[in-house]
Design a protein around this motif. Sequence first.
Motif, mmCIF file in Angstrom:
data_model
loop_
_atom_site.group_PDB
_atom_site.id
_atom_site.type_symbol
_atom_site.label_atom_id
_atom_site.label_comp_id
_atom_site.label_asym_id
_atom_site.label_seq_id
_atom_site.Cartn_x
_atom_site.Cartn_y
_atom_site.Cartn_z
ATOM 1 N N LEU A 20 40.696 15.959 26.907
ATOM 2 C CA LEU A 20 39.527 16.813 27.132
ATOM 3 C C LEU A 20 38.402 16.482 26.148
ATOM 4 O O LEU A 20 37.225 16.457 26.526
ATOM 5 C CB LEU A 20 39.930 18.279 27.009
ATOM 6 C CG LEU A 20 40.890 18.794 28.094
ATOM 7 C CD1 LEU A 20 41.398 20.187 27.736
ATOM 8 C CD2 LEU A 20 40.213 18.803 29.462
ATOM 9 N N ASP A 21 38.752 16.212 24.903
ATOM 10 C CA ASP A 21 37.741 15.814 23.916
ATOM 11 C C ASP A 21 37.057 14.513 24.330
ATOM 12 O O ASP A 21 35.839 14.366 24.188
ATOM 13 C CB ASP A 21 38.380 15.636 22.536
ATOM 14 C CG ASP A 21 38.762 16.956 21.889
ATOM 15 O OD1 ASP A 21 38.292 18.000 22.369
ATOM 16 O OD2 ASP A 21 39.539 16.938 20.914
ATOM 17 N N ARG A 22 37.870 13.579 24.835
ATOM 18 C CA ARG A 22 37.320 12.298 25.277
ATOM 19 C C ARG A 22 36.336 12.496 26.423
ATOM 20 O O ARG A 22 35.239 11.926 26.432
ATOM 21 C CB ARG A 22 38.459 11.363 25.710
ATOM 22 C CG ARG A 22 37.995 9.977 26.179
ATOM 23 C CD ARG A 22 37.302 9.258 25.062
ATOM 24 N NE ARG A 22 36.844 7.927 25.444
ATOM 25 C CZ ARG A 22 35.909 7.258 24.796
ATOM 26 N NH1 ARG A 22 35.320 7.791 23.722
ATOM 27 N NH2 ARG A 22 35.548 6.054 25.191
ATOM 28 N N THR A 171 44.263 1.730 26.480
ATOM 29 C CA THR A 171 43.707 2.012 25.157
ATOM 30 C C THR A 171 44.285 3.310 24.630
ATOM 31 O O THR A 171 44.936 4.058 25.363
ATOM 32 C CB THR A 171 42.168 2.109 25.204
ATOM 33 O OG1 THR A 171 41.645 2.144 23.875
ATOM 34 C CG2 THR A 171 41.703 3.365 25.933
ATOM 35 N N GLY A 172 44.081 3.552 23.360
ATOM 36 C CA GLY A 172 44.500 4.812 22.753
ATOM 37 C C GLY A 172 43.291 5.693 22.493
ATOM 38 O O GLY A 172 42.146 5.236 22.497
ATOM 39 N N LEU A 173 43.545 6.967 22.255
ATOM 40 C CA LEU A 173 42.458 7.930 22.048
ATOM 41 C C LEU A 173 42.221 8.264 20.582
ATOM 42 O O LEU A 173 41.330 9.043 20.261
ATOM 43 C CB LEU A 173 42.730 9.215 22.836
ATOM 44 C CG LEU A 173 42.764 9.075 24.358
ATOM 45 C CD1 LEU A 173 42.845 10.444 25.010
ATOM 46 C CD2 LEU A 173 41.545 8.319 24.872
ATOM 47 N N GLY A 174 43.006 7.694 19.689
ATOM 48 C CA GLY A 174 42.742 7.879 18.268
ATOM 49 C C GLY A 174 43.286 9.146 17.654
ATOM 50 O O GLY A 174 43.026 9.434 16.481
ATOM 51 N N PRO A 272 52.444 4.269 14.890
ATOM 52 C CA PRO A 272 51.490 5.323 15.244
ATOM 53 C C PRO A 272 51.836 5.961 16.580
ATOM 54 O O PRO A 272 52.097 5.272 17.565
ATOM 55 C CB PRO A 272 50.157 4.570 15.321
ATOM 56 C CG PRO A 272 50.527 3.163 15.656
ATOM 57 C CD PRO A 272 51.872 2.923 15.036
ATOM 58 N N SER A 273 51.856 7.277 16.600
ATOM 59 C CA SER A 273 52.030 8.032 17.834
ATOM 60 C C SER A 273 50.638 8.467 18.291
ATOM 61 O O SER A 273 49.924 9.126 17.546
ATOM 62 C CB SER A 273 52.915 9.254 17.588
ATOM 63 O OG SER A 273 53.002 10.047 18.745
ATOM 64 N N GLU A 274 50.268 8.091 19.489
ATOM 65 C CA GLU A 274 48.890 8.284 19.931
ATOM 66 C C GLU A 274 48.878 8.517 21.437
ATOM 67 O O GLU A 274 49.707 7.975 22.176
ATOM 68 C CB GLU A 274 48.089 7.018 19.594
ATOM 69 C CG GLU A 274 46.594 7.148 19.731
ATOM 70 C CD GLU A 274 45.885 5.915 19.156
ATOM 71 O OE1 GLU A 274 44.909 5.466 19.757
ATOM 72 O OE2 GLU A 274 46.316 5.410 18.100
ATOM 73 N N THR A 275 47.960 9.355 21.897
ATOM 74 C CA THR A 275 47.758 9.508 23.333
ATOM 75 C C THR A 275 47.087 8.245 23.870
ATOM 76 O O THR A 275 46.117 7.766 23.298
ATOM 77 C CB THR A 275 46.873 10.723 23.637
ATOM 78 O OG1 THR A 275 47.455 11.889 23.046
ATOM 79 C CG2 THR A 275 46.729 10.936 25.135
ATOM 80 N N GLY A 297 36.006 2.239 26.311
ATOM 81 C CA GLY A 297 34.770 2.149 25.537
ATOM 82 C C GLY A 297 34.974 1.790 24.090
ATOM 83 O O GLY A 297 36.005 2.108 23.491
ATOM 84 N N PRO A 298 33.985 1.142 23.489
ATOM 85 C CA PRO A 298 34.094 0.641 22.112
ATOM 86 C C PRO A 298 33.991 1.722 21.039
ATOM 87 O O PRO A 298 34.181 1.432 19.855
ATOM 88 C CB PRO A 298 32.922 -0.337 22.015
ATOM 89 C CG PRO A 298 31.914 0.192 22.991
ATOM 90 C CD PRO A 298 32.703 0.766 24.123
ATOM 91 N N ASP A 299 33.668 2.949 21.431
ATOM 92 C CA ASP A 299 33.491 4.006 20.434
ATOM 93 C C ASP A 299 34.809 4.622 19.977
ATOM 94 O O ASP A 299 34.833 5.426 19.046
ATOM 95 C CB ASP A 299 32.589 5.123 21.006
ATOM 96 C CG ASP A 299 33.176 5.742 22.261
ATOM 97 O OD1 ASP A 299 33.644 4.974 23.123
ATOM 98 O OD2 ASP A 299 33.154 6.969 22.376
ATOM 99 N N LEU A 300 35.916 4.256 20.619
ATOM 100 C CA LEU A 300 37.199 4.850 20.270
ATOM 101 C C LEU A 300 37.717 4.298 18.927
ATOM 102 O O LEU A 300 37.731 3.092 18.716
ATOM 103 C CB LEU A 300 38.232 4.549 21.357
ATOM 104 C CG LEU A 300 38.118 5.401 22.614
ATOM 105 C CD1 LEU A 300 38.971 4.805 23.736
ATOM 106 C CD2 LEU A 300 38.551 6.832 22.355
ATOM 107 N N GLU A 301 38.129 5.212 18.071
ATOM 108 C CA GLU A 301 38.773 4.820 16.804
ATOM 109 C C GLU A 301 40.279 4.949 17.012
ATOM 110 O O GLU A 301 40.860 5.987 16.831
ATOM 111 C CB GLU A 301 38.295 5.712 15.659
ATOM 112 C CG GLU A 301 36.812 5.553 15.358
ATOM 113 C CD GLU A 301 36.364 6.424 14.196
ATOM 114 O OE1 GLU A 301 37.236 7.080 13.593
ATOM 115 O OE2 GLU A 301 35.154 6.448 13.913
#
Length: 308
Positions: A20-22, A171-174, A272-275, A297-301
Amino acid sequence: MGETIPIAVPRKGRPLESVLDRLARRVGISELADDITSTLRHEKALTKGTLESTEGNVYHRLADYSTVSDATEPEFTLVRDDRKGKPRRIVFDSVTIPLEGVDGVPDGTRIQLVGREEPFRALRTHEFALGFDSADLVLEEVVELRPEPLDRIEDVNARIDPADTDVRVVTGLGDTVYHTLMATPEVAPSAASIDREFLEGYEGPLCIEPRYERLVRAVLGTRTLDGVEFAYPDDGREEEAAIADAGLGVYLTVTGSTAREHGLLLGEQLFPSETVLLETSPELTDAIRAVRSLLNGPDLETELAVSS
């Protein structure tokens, strides 16, 4: 009418909030995201007993939440929670989000977030082309076990047998927390780190959650686990307390404060555990690829770096 693209998402918890944040950042649905998140946090507090309801029983609350005028309002449903007594808990069900005017997405395209207990499995049956789930579940289900360790989410796809599943990590959501090695001072080496190298020479119990056994085997590598015997927390026992009894263990940590309260020393952050955003390759269309690019997108950390 444009295409409606269903996306499998978790029904509750940190992974759903990360999705939802993404979307709030990429599509501008902050109000909707806040509404869903606050509702689920409220219901979690009621289920845990840390908040007392003044709004009737769970069925009355669900009826109130479900009074919607169209699919662009969130809907919720009931599941059995795994807490003592197996109470019913209100969780996310679905919502439709128009993407009108979003750059790179065909006009009229909508996405429908659909709650699933285990989205990854829904993608494996080709029910969805896109979905979000924990990277942990991919390791627990399909990643090959090898003698050498796996220490980066980036390398997960390389260990998925194409004959086993068409699903791949995009990709991951950070929203990263770590499976961390931890030990009591009595078991920890006096002049070395609590890490994989220490484990290679260790013989004895390693306390883990049973559901993470295959994940731990994949992350540490089968060679490292020679001489190691898995131990598991008793039902209802706090994981860090069980690790303190065993002397050595692996568990998810954010700050590590609870581990320290049990006298544990924190060692190597093993994995790392990541969504993660997942795709079922044969189901991709041009519209789905456009939505995938929007969500990536490139903005994901993120701990993940997979080219799309």
